[in-house]
Scaffold this motif. Structure first.
Motif, short mmCIF file in Angstrom:
data_model
loop_
_atom_site.label_atom_id
_atom_site.label_comp_id
_atom_site.label_asym_id
_atom_site.label_seq_id
_atom_site.Cartn_x
_atom_site.Cartn_y
_atom_site.Cartn_z
N SER A 1 0.97 -1.27 0.12
CA SER A 1 -0.11 0.04 0.11
C SER A 1 0.90 1.27 -0.06
O SER A 1 0.71 2.36 -0.93
CB SER A 1 -1.02 0.07 1.20
OG SER A 1 -1.80 -0.99 1.05
N GLU B 1 -8.10 -4.24 -4.13
CA GLU B 1 -7.57 -5.12 -3.26
C GLU B 1 -6.94 -6.58 -3.76
O GLU B 1 -5.88 -7.14 -3.58
CB GLU B 1 -8.86 -5.57 -2.19
CG GLU B 1 -8.19 -6.47 -1.18
CD GLU B 1 -7.51 -5.79 -0.13
OE1 GLU B 1 -6.54 -6.44 0.55
OE2 GLU B 1 -7.65 -4.53 0.15
N GLN C 1 -3.29 -5.58 -5.29
CA GLN C 1 -2.47 -5.62 -4.11
C GLN C 1 -1.93 -7.01 -3.61
O GLN C 1 -0.73 -7.12 -3.39
CB GLN C 1 -2.99 -4.87 -2.76
CG GLN C 1 -3.02 -3.21 -3.06
CD GLN C 1 -3.39 -2.48 -1.85
OE1 GLN C 1 -3.48 -3.09 -0.72
NE2 GLN C 1 -3.75 -1.18 -1.92
#
Length: 99
Positions: free
Chosen positions: A9, A21, A24
Motif C-alpha cells: 500500500s 485489493e 494489491q
C-alpha cells in the motif's frame, strides 16, 4: 525480506498507483517472489569467481571492442552557447536558486 500488504500500500501510494485489493494481493505475491529469488542469488558463494563483462565470455573468448580515447570533434562551445540567455567566460549563467 518479506513484504506485507501495508508495504505494498505504501509503495503504491509513493508511486501514485491506485490498486484494488485483488491487485494489491497479486502485487504482494509478485514482489515477495522477486525478493525470494534475490535472496537465493545472494546465498550463492561467488568467492573467486571473476565477473563477466558479457555472458558470452563464459563460453568463448570475446575481445573487447573498445575504441581509443581520442578527441574526434572540434570545440564548438561558442556555437552551442549562442542560444543561451546569459554566458560568461564560456559558462552558462543561471539564476541563483539557493540562498
Amino acid at each position: 525480506m518479506a513484504l506485507t500488504s501495508t508495504d505494498v500500500s505504501r509503495i503504491a501510494l509513493l508511486a501514485r498507483l491506485e490498486l484494488s485489493e485483488a491487485e494489491q494481493t497479486a502485487m504482494l505475491t509478485q514482489l515477495n517472489g522477486f525478493f525470494a529469488i534475490v535472496e537465493r542469488m545472494r546465498a550463492v558463494d561467488t568467492t573467486g569467481v571473476a565477473p563477466l563483462y558479457t555472458p558470452l565470455s563464459a563460453v568463448q573468448d570475446v575481445a573487447l571492442r573498445l575504441r581509443e580515447d581520442v578527441v574526434t570533434e572540434t570545440d564548438q562551445r561558442e556555437a552551442n552557447q549562442r542560444s543561451a540567455p546569459a554566458v560568461e567566460a564560456g559558462m552558462f549563467l543561471v539564476p541563483r536558486v539557493i540562498e
